[in-house]
Motif scaffolding. Sequence first.
Motif, PDB file in Angstrom:
ATOM      1  N   ARG A  28       1.021  -1.217  -0.078  1.00 28.32           N
ATOM      2  CA  ARG A  28       0.062  -0.023   0.061  1.00 28.32           C
ATOM      3  C   ARG A  28       0.933   1.140  -0.185  1.00 28.32           C
ATOM      4  NH1 ARG A  28      -3.187  -2.835   4.102  1.00 28.32           N
ATOM      5  NH2 ARG A  28      -4.965  -3.880   3.200  1.00 28.32           N
ATOM      6  N   LEU A  29       1.739   1.325   0.837  1.00 26.04           N
ATOM      7  CA  LEU A  29       2.691   2.319   0.726  1.00 26.04           C
ATOM      8  C   LEU A  29       3.288   2.594  -0.762  1.00 26.04           C
ATOM      9  CD1 LEU A  29       4.610   4.495   2.320  1.00 26.04           C
ATOM     10  CD2 LEU A  29       6.418   2.797   2.435  1.00 26.04           C
ATOM     11  N   TYR A  30       3.648   1.563  -1.222  1.00 23.63           N
ATOM     12  CA  TYR A  30       4.520   2.058  -2.599  1.00 23.63           C
ATOM     13  C   TYR A  30       3.504   2.285  -3.815  1.00 23.63           C
ATOM     14  CZ  TYR A  30       9.037   0.941  -0.613  1.00 23.63           C
ATOM     15  OH  TYR A  30      10.071   1.272   0.100  1.00 23.63           O
ATOM     16  N   LYS A  31       2.346   1.648  -3.534  1.00 22.47           N
ATOM     17  CA  LYS A  31       1.433   1.920  -4.438  1.00 22.47           C
ATOM     18  C   LYS A  31       0.826   3.470  -4.510  1.00 22.47           C
ATOM     19  CE  LYS A  31      -3.159   0.487  -6.412  1.00 22.47           C
ATOM     20  NZ  LYS A  31      -4.287  -0.376  -6.267  1.00 22.47           N
ATOM     21  N   GLY A  32       0.661   3.748  -2.943  1.00 23.86           N
ATOM     22  CA  GLY A  32       0.328   5.316  -2.736  1.00 23.86           C
ATOM     23  C   GLY A  32       1.148   6.211  -3.051  1.00 23.86           C
TER      24      GLY A  32
ATOM     25  N   LEU B  12       4.431   2.753 -13.969  1.00 26.73           N
ATOM     26  CA  LEU B  12       4.463   3.024 -12.421  1.00 26.73           C
ATOM     27  C   LEU B  12       5.913   3.278 -12.155  1.00 26.73           C
ATOM     28  CD1 LEU B  12       1.112   1.641 -10.999  1.00 26.73           C
ATOM     29  CD2 LEU B  12       1.387   3.754 -11.778  1.00 26.73           C
ATOM     30  N   HIS B  13       6.391   4.464 -11.339  1.00 26.15           N
ATOM     31  CA  HIS B  13       7.608   4.615 -10.868  1.00 26.15           C
ATOM     32  C   HIS B  13       7.747   5.103  -9.660  1.00 26.15           C
ATOM     33  CE1 HIS B  13       9.480   4.582 -15.260  1.00 26.15           C
ATOM     34  NE2 HIS B  13       8.249   4.682 -15.591  1.00 26.15           N
ATOM     35  N   ILE B  14       8.682   4.701  -8.982  1.00 22.58           N
ATOM     36  CA  ILE B  14       8.868   5.223  -7.559  1.00 22.58           C
ATOM     37  C   ILE B  14       9.823   6.044  -7.530  1.00 22.58           C
ATOM     38  CG2 ILE B  14       9.242   4.340  -5.253  1.00 22.58           C
ATOM     39  CD1 ILE B  14       6.875   3.059  -6.436  1.00 22.58           C
ATOM     40  N   SER B  15       9.719   7.134  -6.869  1.00 25.96           N
ATOM     41  CA  SER B  15      10.608   8.210  -6.668  1.00 25.96           C
ATOM     42  C   SER B  15      11.404   8.273  -5.229  1.00 25.96           C
ATOM     43  CB  SER B  15       9.863   9.873  -6.760  1.00 25.96           C
ATOM     44  OG  SER B  15       9.296   9.844  -8.053  1.00 25.96           O
ATOM     45  N   PHE B  16      12.318   8.952  -5.348  1.00 26.48           N
ATOM     46  CA  PHE B  16      13.208   9.432  -4.050  1.00 26.48           C
ATOM     47  C   PHE B  16      13.367   7.776  -3.265  1.00 26.48           C
ATOM     48  CE2 PHE B  16      14.207  11.548   0.013  1.00 26.48           C
ATOM     49  CZ  PHE B  16      14.669  12.542  -0.697  1.00 26.48           C
ATOM     50  N   THR B  17      14.038   7.032  -4.130  1.00 25.87           N
ATOM     51  CA  THR B  17      14.613   5.741  -3.749  1.00 25.87           C
ATOM     52  C   THR B  17      16.158   5.861  -3.751  1.00 25.87           C
ATOM     53  OG1 THR B  17      14.717   4.945  -5.948  1.00 25.87           O
ATOM     54  CG2 THR B  17      12.807   4.401  -5.058  1.00 25.87           C
TER      55      THR B  17
ATOM     56  N   LEU C  28       5.254  -8.211  -4.608  1.00 26.60           N
ATOM     57  CA  LEU C  28       3.948  -8.327  -5.293  1.00 26.60           C
ATOM     58  C   LEU C  28       3.628  -9.633  -5.828  1.00 26.60           C
ATOM     59  CD1 LEU C  28       4.129  -4.883  -6.895  1.00 26.60           C
ATOM     60  CD2 LEU C  28       2.397  -5.440  -4.934  1.00 26.60           C
ATOM     61  N   LYS C  29       4.628 -10.401  -6.323  1.00 28.06           N
ATOM     62  CA  LYS C  29       4.497 -11.630  -6.719  1.00 28.06           C
ATOM     63  C   LYS C  29       3.962 -12.634  -5.638  1.00 28.06           C
ATOM     64  CE  LYS C  29       7.372 -11.779 -10.644  1.00 28.06           C
ATOM     65  NZ  LYS C  29       7.955 -10.523 -11.191  1.00 28.06           N
ATOM     66  N   LYS C  30       4.729 -12.387  -4.243  1.00 22.86           N
ATOM     67  CA  LYS C  30       4.643 -13.212  -3.338  1.00 22.86           C
ATOM     68  C   LYS C  30       3.143 -13.027  -2.559  1.00 22.86           C
ATOM     69  CE  LYS C  30       8.248 -15.457  -3.142  1.00 22.86           C
ATOM     70  NZ  LYS C  30       8.475 -16.912  -3.289  1.00 22.86           N
ATOM     71  N   ILE C  31       2.738 -11.956  -2.680  1.00 23.26           N
ATOM     72  CA  ILE C  31       1.316 -11.467  -2.130  1.00 23.26           C
ATOM     73  C   ILE C  31       0.280 -12.305  -3.040  1.00 23.26           C
ATOM     74  CG2 ILE C  31      -0.493  -9.534  -2.319  1.00 23.26           C
ATOM     75  CD1 ILE C  31       1.598  -7.817  -1.344  1.00 23.26           C
ATOM     76  N   ALA C  32       0.709 -12.283  -4.451  1.00 24.46           N
ATOM     77  CA  ALA C  32      -0.329 -13.067  -5.277  1.00 24.46           C
ATOM     78  C   ALA C  32      -0.270 -14.696  -4.844  1.00 24.46           C
ATOM     79  CB  ALA C  32      -0.129 -12.684  -6.792  1.00 24.46           C
TER      80      ALA C  32
ATOM     81  N   ALA D 228      -2.276  -6.332 -10.573  1.00 21.71           N
ATOM     82  CA  ALA D 228      -2.371  -5.339 -11.365  1.00 21.71           C
ATOM     83  C   ALA D 228      -1.310  -4.307 -11.329  1.00 21.71           C
ATOM     84  CB  ALA D 228      -3.859  -4.480 -11.549  1.00 21.71           C
ATOM     85  N   PHE D 229      -1.024  -4.042  -9.952  1.00 22.53           N
ATOM     86  CA  PHE D 229       0.235  -3.303  -9.557  1.00 22.53           C
ATOM     87  C   PHE D 229       1.518  -3.631 -10.061  1.00 22.53           C
ATOM     88  CE2 PHE D 229       2.764  -1.167  -5.848  1.00 22.53           C
ATOM     89  CZ  PHE D 229       3.212  -0.307  -6.494  1.00 22.53           C
ATOM     90  N   GLU D 230       1.676  -4.985 -10.143  1.00 26.28           N
ATOM     91  CA  GLU D 230       2.770  -5.663 -10.487  1.00 26.28           C
ATOM     92  C   GLU D 230       3.186  -5.638 -11.805  1.00 26.28           C
ATOM     93  OE1 GLU D 230       6.066  -8.390 -11.060  1.00 26.28           O
ATOM     94  OE2 GLU D 230       3.972  -8.912 -11.472  1.00 26.28           O
TER      95      GLU D 230
END
Length: 753
Positions: free
Chosen positions: A430-434, A444-449, A477-481, A496-498
Motif C-alpha cells: 500500500r505504501l508503494y502503490k500510494g 508506474l515509477h517510484i521516486s526518491f529511492t 507483489l509476486k509473493k502477495i499473489a 495489476a500493480f505488479e
Amino acid sequence: MSNRAKAPMIIDRIPEKHCEGPFWGNSVLGAVLYVQGKQLCFSLDHSSLWEMRETLPDTPKACFQEILKNQEKYLRGDTDYVVATDIFSYATGRTKLPGLGLKITLPEKIISFYAETDIQNAVTRMKLKLRGDRLLTGQIWLDSCENVFCLSFEGAKEKEITLEASGWELDNPRLRALKDWNYKKCQWEEYQSGFCMLQEFSGTQTAVLTAEQLISQDKLKYVITMDTCESSHRKSLQKSLQIRLREYIADLKGQYYRHCRDWNAYWEGFDIMIPNERLQQAFDTEMYKLYCNERENSSPVTLQGVWNPDSRMPAWFGDLHNDLNVQSCYWPAFKTGNAKLARPYIRYYARAMKRFHLRAEKLFGIEGAIHVPTMMAPDGTGAASEWCFWNTLLGPELFVATDFCWFYEYTRDCEILREEIYPFLLGVARLYKGIAIRKEDGMLHISFTCSPEIFKDGKMLVGDDATFTIATLHYLLKKIAEYASVLKLEAEEWAAFEEELVPVAVTDKGYPIFPDIEVFESHRHFCQLFPIYPLCEEAHSQLAEKSLDTAISQGFTEFAAFSFPYLSIMASRCSRGNMARTMLEIYCMAFRSRNTFTVNGDPYQNGVIKVADTNAGEDSDAFTLESGFFIPTALCEMFVHRAKDKVWLAAGIPEEWKWAECRGLAIEGNHRVSIIIEDYVICSAALTAGCDETLTLIAGEKARIGSVYRNGEKIEYSRDNTNNTSPCKENICTINVKKGDVLLIQFQKEHSL
C-alpha cells in the motif's frame, strides 16, 4: 554424518578489551569477560536494557510530497524538511543501553590467561596464573534455559576472592548521555550469602541484579541473575530472584545437565564438514554466536546482540538496523533449518504494525500503509530520533518484508502467514502503490529511492527506481499473489500493480544502481545485486555473472567487513567456488578481533580496504553481529542454493576441496538437504521434502546423475534442462515431490566436479 566434535574456542592472551575475551549468551542475558589488573571484569547485558524516551516531538518536519519538492534541502539537513540532530555523536533519544558491570577481584594480578570454550556445550574452562606463581582454575557457563550466570573457581580461599556489581559509571565520558538524562548511581544491598544491585534506567525502569555465593569443598561458586521491571515492582522482583537462585543452587548438577542437553539438541539438527580449518572453525563459532543470540521465545537481534559493553554507549545505538545489518542475522538460521529462531523477529515487527501504520500516515498520508524506520527500537519506534534523516528514508520496510517472505518459505507455517506475514506485506505494498507515479511511458515509477549506502558529492544518492527498490517490490507483489492463493484470498489489485510497475533495469553491465546510473565506485552493500541474493530470482546466468563482475571491477577500497562474505554468496551463485572461499578467507583474516567479534574497518592494517573515517575501524569494542553471520550463510550457499524452481548442488565448492559434507541444510520450500563429496566428486545428495512441488536439481557440469530413489524405491525422472546454461542433461533431474518424501540422488563416481 555423526555429531562431530567441534574445536574449542581458545583465548590464550590476557583479554584487556571487550572484544578480546570469551563470551556467553542465551538470547536474553549475555556476558563478555575482560581483565583489568587482578580483576576479572564482565559486561553482563540484558535484552530489555533500553532507553525508550524520545526527546523530540513525534511529528516529521515535512511530509513526503514536500520532501520530493525540496530534495536538495532535505539531503542537506535543512531543518524545515528533516529533524536536524547530530545523532551519531550524541544520543537524543531511544537507544540500547550498555551492559552492567560485574567484577571479581583476585588475590594477585593476572599474569597469564587461558580460556577454552567448549562450544558444543557452551562451557568455558580457565587457567589463570597469578603473580607469585599461584594458579587459579575456573569454569563459566551461562545457562541455556534459565537466566543464570554460573562461575566457579579453585585455587583460592573464600575471602581471597570478592564479587561485586558496579552498575554504570556515570562519570565515564563515554556514558555522557546517561548522566545528561539524570540517571542515578546503583543501589547496593548485601546479605549473608550474596547481594542485590538495583540500577534505575529509562525513567521508570529498574534492572535488578542478584548474586548468591556457594562454598563447596575447595570451590567457590557464584550464581548471578538479572531481570528488569517497573521501578514500583523492584522489591518483589528482588525477592523472587533470590528465591530462584536458591532453588537453582539446590539443583545445580541437574541444571548443568539440562543446559548441555539444550545446546546439544541445537547442534544435532545441522552440520557441515570442510577441509579448511579456518572456515570450519568460523562456521562453528558463528553458529555458537547465533544460538547465544537467537531463541524462539526471545527478542529480535540488535546490532551487538546481547554483548553490549558496560563502559560505553552501544555503537550505532545498538538498534534494530533495518537493512542488511538485521536481515542477514537470520540468514544462517534459515539456511541451517533453524527458522524457528527467527520467530521473535516476525512476531515483534508484526506487533509493531500499529506504529508502522501511524508512521506511514504521518510521513506519507497513506492509511493502512507500513513505513519502517531504518534505526528501530523493539516497539517499532525510531531509535535515536523518530524523524531524523535515516528514519525518514524509503526502503527499510522492503528489507523487513523480504524477511517475512523468507520465514514462510522456510517454514510453510500458514497460520503465521495469515495472521502476521500477509498483512505486513499488504501494508508495504500500500505504501508503494500510494506513492507510485505514472510517467510518459505509461508505467508506474517510484521516486526518491536509494541503494544503501551509496553517496555522491557528500550526500546520499537518491533517484527514481533504484534496482533494489523495484526488484524487491516486484518480488513482494509476486509473493502477495502467491500467498493469496494459499490463503484463498483475492489479490487482483496487487497483480495489476505488479504488471504496471516499471520493470527492473538491466544493462550490458548487469544490474545498475539506478536505471541511468551504473555502478561507479567501490561500495559496501551491493543492493543492486538484490535480485541475485536475497531475492534469489537470478543465478548461474550471464546477467548474474555480469553483475558480479561489474561490482568487483570497482575494487575493494570502500568495502566494509560484511562486503566480502556477501560477495562469497554471489560467487557461489555464479559457480565461482574459489572466489567464494577467498572472500570468506579475507573476512576471517582481516576483520575479526581476538575473540572473533567483527572489526569495523582495517585497524589492524591488513591493507584490504581504504582507511578513512569510520572505515578505519575500531579495534576495541565497536562491532556488529551480521558480518560474522554471513560466514555460515555463505558456506551453506556453497553446498546448496535455490533460485525459483531450480536447486543447485555443490555449485560453490572450491576446486581444491577433495572432500566436503553437509547435513540438514535448508532451502526455500522447507526442504532439507545433505550432500557428500569425495575425491572431488559429488557422490550423493539427499533431500527431505518440506512441501509439494516440482523441483529441478542441478549439479556441476561434470557431474553425472546415476540413480534416484524416492522413499527407498528407484524412480524414473525427467532430464529437463530448460533455461539451464549447461548444454549437458546428465547433471539434471526434475522430480515431483510431496511433503515428507525422501529423495536420494546417487552420482557416477568417475566424473569430477
